[in-house]
Design a protein around this motif. Structure first.
Motif, mmCIF file in Angstrom:
data_model
loop_
_atom_site.group_PDB
_atom_site.id
_atom_site.type_symbol
_atom_site.label_atom_id
_atom_site.label_comp_id
_atom_site.label_asym_id
_atom_site.label_seq_id
_atom_site.Cartn_x
_atom_site.Cartn_y
_atom_site.Cartn_z
ATOM 1 N N ASP A 67 -4.971 38.372 -48.206
ATOM 2 C CA ASP A 67 -4.009 39.206 -47.484
ATOM 3 C C ASP A 67 -4.107 40.638 -48.023
ATOM 4 O O ASP A 67 -4.951 40.918 -48.884
ATOM 5 N N LEU A 68 -3.237 41.513 -47.532
ATOM 6 C CA LEU A 68 -3.283 42.920 -47.949
ATOM 7 C C LEU A 68 -3.080 43.060 -49.458
ATOM 8 O O LEU A 68 -3.810 43.790 -50.137
ATOM 9 N N GLN A 69 -2.097 42.360 -50.009
ATOM 10 C CA GLN A 69 -1.786 42.550 -51.435
ATOM 11 C C GLN A 69 -2.949 42.128 -52.331
ATOM 12 O O GLN A 69 -3.249 42.815 -53.316
ATOM 13 N N VAL A 74 -7.297 44.560 -56.235
ATOM 14 C CA VAL A 74 -8.686 44.867 -56.607
ATOM 15 C C VAL A 74 -8.985 46.349 -56.381
ATOM 16 O O VAL A 74 -9.634 47.017 -57.201
ATOM 17 N N TYR A 75 -8.483 46.861 -55.280
ATOM 18 C CA TYR A 75 -8.721 48.276 -54.887
ATOM 19 C C TYR A 75 -8.136 49.245 -55.933
ATOM 20 O O TYR A 75 -8.800 50.213 -56.326
ATOM 21 N N TYR A 76 -6.927 48.967 -56.417
ATOM 22 C CA TYR A 76 -6.339 49.853 -57.431
ATOM 23 C C TYR A 76 -7.099 49.712 -58.754
ATOM 24 O O TYR A 76 -7.291 50.698 -59.477
ATOM 25 N N GLY A 210 2.634 48.034 -38.597
ATOM 26 C CA GLY A 210 2.183 46.971 -37.710
ATOM 27 C C GLY A 210 0.801 46.470 -38.058
ATOM 28 O O GLY A 210 0.025 46.086 -37.175
ATOM 29 N N GLU A 211 0.466 46.459 -39.360
ATOM 30 C CA GLU A 211 -0.760 45.795 -39.844
ATOM 31 C C GLU A 211 -0.342 44.363 -40.211
ATOM 32 O O GLU A 211 -0.644 43.417 -39.493
ATOM 33 N N GLU A 212 0.424 44.230 -41.290
ATOM 34 C CA GLU A 212 1.076 42.941 -41.605
ATOM 35 C C GLU A 212 2.539 42.967 -41.190
ATOM 36 O O GLU A 212 3.154 41.928 -40.995
ATOM 37 N N ASP A 231 -1.347 54.053 -37.934
ATOM 38 C CA ASP A 231 -2.528 53.445 -38.540
ATOM 39 C C ASP A 231 -2.409 51.924 -38.453
ATOM 40 O O ASP A 231 -1.379 51.361 -38.842
ATOM 41 N N HIS A 232 -3.439 51.296 -37.900
ATOM 42 C CA HIS A 232 -3.465 49.885 -37.500
ATOM 43 C C HIS A 232 -2.626 49.723 -36.220
ATOM 44 O O HIS A 232 -3.135 49.928 -35.145
ATOM 45 N N GLY A 233 -1.369 49.313 -36.332
ATOM 46 C CA GLY A 233 -0.517 49.208 -35.143
ATOM 47 C C GLY A 233 -0.807 48.016 -34.258
ATOM 48 O O GLY A 233 -0.230 47.878 -33.174
ATOM 49 N N SER A 288 -13.002 52.440 -40.220
ATOM 50 C CA SER A 288 -13.488 51.486 -41.228
ATOM 51 C C SER A 288 -12.475 51.112 -42.307
ATOM 52 O O SER A 288 -12.701 50.146 -43.034
ATOM 53 N N ASP A 289 -11.386 51.882 -42.487
ATOM 54 C CA ASP A 289 -10.324 51.578 -43.452
ATOM 55 C C ASP A 289 -10.824 51.688 -44.898
ATOM 56 O O ASP A 289 -10.672 52.733 -45.516
ATOM 57 N N ASP A 290 -11.408 50.615 -45.436
ATOM 58 C CA ASP A 290 -11.922 50.597 -46.812
ATOM 59 C C ASP A 290 -13.328 49.994 -46.773
ATOM 60 O O ASP A 290 -13.541 48.843 -47.158
ATOM 61 N N PRO A 291 -14.313 50.782 -46.300
ATOM 62 C CA PRO A 291 -15.612 50.200 -45.949
ATOM 63 C C PRO A 291 -16.341 49.522 -47.098
ATOM 64 O O PRO A 291 -17.068 48.551 -46.874
HETATM 65 N N1 HPA Z 1 -3.270 48.989 -45.659
HETATM 66 C C1 HPA Z 1 -2.375 49.521 -46.492
HETATM 67 N N2 HPA Z 1 -2.710 50.245 -47.543
HETATM 68 C C2 HPA Z 1 -4.002 50.466 -47.775
HETATM 69 C C3 HPA Z 1 -4.977 49.934 -46.950
HETATM 70 C C4 HPA Z 1 -4.592 49.159 -45.832
HETATM 71 O O1 HPA Z 1 -5.395 48.659 -45.039
HETATM 72 N N3 HPA Z 1 -6.152 50.343 -47.466
HETATM 73 C C5 HPA Z 1 -5.893 51.091 -48.550
HETATM 74 N N4 HPA Z 1 -4.585 51.166 -48.751
#
Ligand code: HPA
Ligand code: ZN
Length: 349
Positions: A67-69, A74-76, A210-212, A231-233, A288-291
């Motif tokens: 999921d997003l979290q 990992v991203y942080y 409106g992503e999750e 963004d997303h929506g 691409s968001d986070d390619p």
């Molecule tokens: N959603 C929310 N926060 C984010 C995203 C995402 O897709 N990518 C990087 N930060």
């Protein structure tokens, strides 16, 4: 403008090349999400920063998100190797080289200052490093590149205000503000005052919604934060009256197909609602968001979505590129020039 193009005459097997070749704007890409594992390891060695992963392959293996979290964790951690102005330049420059290869003519990049200032990195190093990469992208590739400062929504509004204050000496280097990070439990209304202040400062405003999170967050982003894009929506479809409003007001949605599959917003690309969003007359775009984390850059998003969704053909390709120019914060003269380039790409198809 479309009268000259016979979309039905373009065979399906020419679509991948056309999608790659057509000029496009990318409006939803987090610069920290372009940090490839190889560059994470190179920067970790440069600064002797310890990493939780033993190798590039081990890091890539961690890119299986529920999921997003689970992605954000990992991203942080990956962003922890960014310390100096040069690192921010190197990261953004690597993105622009890929964007140029994908025929991106205009890019609006999100950046998350709080991810860095919380580790003691001066905001000047972040913004100036990114700005220099944007300037060089214009000089070398002709890409017009802009920065959008994002507030982390899992932090407080006071923290967002403090970040805005720190960033204001560099006001000329960013065109707008956004809202990202963990959506559920952090509704747009939490940031009403800071977005109002940004409006007074003449900054463009966008927000992830409106992503999750529910369609209601999209309404609140419009009514409370007064954003110009969502963004997303993609969850707008849960609320047909909202879909009608988005179409009527031509509020752009920056859709990210590969991200949505990797973060399990949709079970597969073939079940993505991009065709439905276009059919409803929405100003949807592909991004691409986070390619580095989601398996592809903007052309991968286009080519894979079109391969998985037979409803998408040459007409939709033209519409998505046209929408990306309309939805951008670029001057009208640039938009007209890109529209003419798009015509030429289709005429040659
Ligand atoms: N959603 C929310 N926060 C984010 C995203 C995402 O897709 N990518 C990087 N930060
Ligand atoms: Zn995003």
């Amino acid at each position: 403008m479309t009268a000259a193009i016979d979309f039905d005459a373009i065979p399906r097997d020419r679509l991948p090349a056309l999608l790659r070749r057509m000029p496009k704007a990318e409006l939803h890409v987090h610069v920290e999400g372009t940090l490839e594992p190889e560059l994470i390891f190179r920067l970790a060695e440069r600064h002797r920063v310890p990493l939780a992963w033993a190798s590039v392959d081990a890091l890539r293996a961690a890119y299986a998100f529920a999921d997003l979290q689970s992605f954000l964790d990992v991203y942080y951690a990956g962003a922890g190797v960014l310390l100096h102005e040069q690192d921010f330049f190197d990261m953004a420059w690597a993105y622009f080289e890929r964007a140029a290869a994908d025929n991106v003519v205009h890019a609006e990049l999100f950046f998350d200052p709080q991810t860095h200032t919380a580790r003691g990195v001066p905001i000047e190093a972040v913004i100036v490093g990114l700005h220099h990469a944007c300037r060089r992208a214009h000089q070398e590739f002709g890409i017009t590149a802009k920065l959008i400062l994002c507030f982390l929504r899992h932090l407080s509004e006071d923290a967002a205000f403090a970040t805005l204050e720190q960033a204001l000496p560099y006001r000329e280097h960013f065109v707008g503000v956004g809202l990202d990070s963990s959506e559920l439990g952090h509704p747009p209304g939490k940031f009403a005052r800071v977005f109002a202040r940004c409006g007074e400062l003449g900054l463009h405003r966008v927000a992830h919604a409106g992503e999750e999170g529910p369609a209601e967050y999209i309404r609140d982003a419009l009514d409370v934060l007064r954003v110009e894009r969502i963004d997303h929506g993609v969850r707008c479809v849960d609320d047909p009256a909202l879909v009608q409003r988005l179409a009527r007001e031509r509020v752009p949605l920056t859709v990210c197909p590969l991200s949505n599959v990797r973060l399990r917003v949709f079970p597969s690309l073939g079940q993505h609602n991009l065709p439905a969003l276009l059919d409803a007359g929405l100003c949807a775009t592909v991004n691409s968001d986070d390619p580095a984390y989601f398996g592809g850059y903007v052309n991968d998003n286009f080519v894979q979505a079109f391969a998985a969704l037979p409803q998408l053909g040459a007409r939709q390709a033209w519409q998505l590129a046209t929408n990306s120019f309309e939805a951008s914060f670029a001057p009208d003269a640039d938009k007209r020039r890109w529209a003419a380039e798009l015509e030429r790409a289709f005429a040659a198809a």
